[in-house]
Design an enzyme around this catalytic site. Structure first.
Site, PDB file in Angstrom:
ATOM      1  N   HIS A 179       0.783  -1.292   0.028  1.00 47.19           N
ATOM      2  CA  HIS A 179       0.009  -0.011  -0.044  1.00 47.19           C
ATOM      3  C   HIS A 179       0.782   1.252  -0.073  1.00 47.19           C
ATOM      4  O   HIS A 179       0.557   2.423   0.695  1.00 47.19           O
ATOM      5  CB  HIS A 179      -1.075   0.046   1.150  1.00 47.19           C
ATOM      6  CG  HIS A 179      -1.773  -0.983   1.169  1.00 47.19           C
ATOM      7  ND1 HIS A 179      -2.400  -1.606  -0.190  1.00 47.19           N
ATOM      8  CD2 HIS A 179      -2.749  -1.938   2.130  1.00 47.19           C
ATOM      9  CE1 HIS A 179      -3.422  -2.589   0.132  1.00 47.19           C
ATOM     10  NE2 HIS A 179      -3.446  -2.817   1.507  1.00 47.19           N
ATOM     11  N   HIS A 216     -10.096   0.907   0.875  1.00 44.30           N
ATOM     12  CA  HIS A 216      -9.836   0.037   1.688  1.00 44.30           C
ATOM     13  C   HIS A 216     -10.820  -0.027   2.738  1.00 44.30           C
ATOM     14  O   HIS A 216     -10.677  -0.286   4.271  1.00 44.30           O
ATOM     15  CB  HIS A 216      -8.563   0.156   2.291  1.00 44.30           C
ATOM     16  CG  HIS A 216      -7.901  -1.218   2.544  1.00 44.30           C
ATOM     17  ND1 HIS A 216      -8.326  -2.166   3.562  1.00 44.30           N
ATOM     18  CD2 HIS A 216      -6.640  -1.785   2.240  1.00 44.30           C
ATOM     19  CE1 HIS A 216      -7.625  -3.237   3.756  1.00 44.30           C
ATOM     20  NE2 HIS A 216      -6.412  -3.016   2.807  1.00 44.30           N
ATOM     21  N   GLU A 231     -11.258  -4.836  -3.000  1.00 42.64           N
ATOM     22  CA  GLU A 231     -10.273  -3.510  -3.087  1.00 42.64           C
ATOM     23  C   GLU A 231     -10.276  -3.762  -4.653  1.00 42.64           C
ATOM     24  O   GLU A 231      -9.771  -4.501  -5.336  1.00 42.64           O
ATOM     25  CB  GLU A 231      -9.101  -3.648  -2.443  1.00 42.64           C
ATOM     26  CG  GLU A 231      -9.333  -3.733  -1.008  1.00 42.64           C
ATOM     27  CD  GLU A 231      -7.953  -4.050  -0.319  1.00 42.64           C
ATOM     28  OE1 GLU A 231      -6.753  -3.806  -0.513  1.00 42.64           O
ATOM     29  OE2 GLU A 231      -8.130  -5.117   0.283  1.00 42.64           O
TER      30      GLU A 231
END
Ligand code: GLA
Length: 384
Positions: free
Chosen positions: A137, A210, A349
């Site tokens: 991420h 998220h 996601e």
């Protein structure tokens, strides 16, 4: 003197008009107040604002310019009872830090980059590692989930636009990347997410959202009873570090086959190697779409049988990471003191495939100067 009957009629007429007037005023106030704003604290010396988006059905979404985070989504069930269907915190402080990335926009590269490195135009870039040997991420420093964006409420719509400049070299990525993320709540109970970006040097980019959903209501328990359909005939199998091997494997005959709606709990602890590697579901599915079609297609549909709530996810992206909250471990206490334990929420996601910069065969994630990155994902809520 007015005869008594006439007085009563007049009073009734007056009352009716004022009730109608009040109702009208309420409806128009609602329209006018499609976005409400309030100060929500400061972070890094910058003001954080909480935006509440409201539609004509009374659906409400709370979001803030810190991390582009969605704090809550309140939607009705089949009986019209509202509940908040995403994990989160009541206050800004709850999100600092936010190890599970609850509700946040993730990037510059959502999901994993193997060994924190990639080569682009002959140059090798090194990123901070924050997930074993990988970068997850976007890294550790100025990742999009934990910076203060600029926020601007949309006019005449229940929406807000966040903008942010990710600087050349931030977390090791090349190029000044100008970002724009817009959340719009429609009157058909869709939360539309539009992502846009431009750069002055070629860079990988992968943006996602998220949020952890529990359609029975956040904090009510495990999500194993939810029934999931994923519109994908293939997935990208992973190694022990959750990095794709490069294969696009058919889901048929595996516990990752969600082409027909199946309870999450039915196979989440299957002995199939991929499930063991993911500690449950934590994989990227290759969304079915016709060649050349880059429009919105169905990625997944989730049904919660006790409340009848349905979440439908459509996207322009090629993949979706279905993650069943396997790493939630009860260390995060969220709204109303709810302790978020393992599998108390699931994420869908939408994204490009993990580690694409190191997989030339995967759809490209490289954004070049002069191009505009655009993607759209829609979370639609209903009940049946
Ligand atoms: C993603 C990853 C998971 C996990 C979460 C954050 O969904 O795929 O493995 O790291 O983010 O906890």
């Amino acid at each position: 003197m007015m005869p008594r009957q006439l007085t009563t009629v007049c009073a009734t007429v007056l009352l009716t008009f004022s009730i109608a007037g009040l109702a009208f005023a309420q409806v128009s106030t609602r329209h006018m107040q499609a976005v409400q704003q309030k100060s929500f604290g400061t972070q890094d010396g910058r003001p954080v604002t909480l935006y509440t988006l409201t539609n004509v059905n009374g659906v409400e979404v709370d979001t803030m310019n810190y991390g582009g985070i969605i704090l809550s989504i309140r939607v009705p069930d089949r009986k019209g009872q509202f509940a908040d269907v995403v994990l989160g915190h009541e206050k800004l402080e709850g999100y600092i830090p936010n190890p599970p990335y609850i509700g946040a926009v993730v990037g510059r590269y959502a999901n994993r980059i193997a060994n924190g490195t990639f080569t682009l135009d002959g140059k090798t870039y090194t990123l901070p590692k924050n997930d074993g040997p990988n970068t997850l991420h976007g890294g550790v420093d100025k990742t999009f989930n934990k910076v203060v964006w600029d926020g601007e409420a949309l006019k005449g719509k229940a929406g807000v636009t966040y903008t942010y400049l990710s600087k050349d070299g931030d977390d090791g990525f090349p190029g000044n990347l100008k970002l724009r993320v817009t959340y719009t709540l429609t009157n058909t109970n869709e939360l539309v997410i539009d992502y846009e970006a431009t750069t002055d040097k070629a860079t990988p980019i992968n943006l996602s959202q998220h949020s952890y959903f529990n359609l029975a209501g956040e904090g009510t328990g495990e999500i194993l009873n939810h029934e999931v359909m994923i519109n994908a005939d293939r997935f990208t199998p992973v190694d022990k570090n959750l990095i794709p091997t490069g294969e696009l494997r058919p889901v048929k005959g595996t516990p990752l086959d969600f082409t027909t709606s199946t309870k999450i709990g039915a196979r989440v602890d299957d002995t199939y190697e991929q499930i063991a590697l993911g500690h449950g579901y934590d994989h990227n599915w290759v969304i079915n779409r016709n060649k050349g079609d880059d429009g919105l297609v169905l990625a997944a549909r989730v049904y919660e049988p006790t409340t009848g709530r349905v979440l439908e996810v459509t996207t322009t992206q090629p993949g979706v990471q279905f993650y069943t909250g396997n790493f939630l471990d009860g260390t995060v206490t969220g709204k109303q003191g709810h302790v978020y334990k393992r599998r108390y929420g699931f994420c869908l996601e939408t994204q490009h495939f993990p580690d694409s910069p190191n997989h030339p065969d995967f759809p490209s994630t490289i954004l070049k100067p002069g191009e505009t990155f655009r993607s759209k994902t829609v979370f639609k809520f209903s009940a049946k």
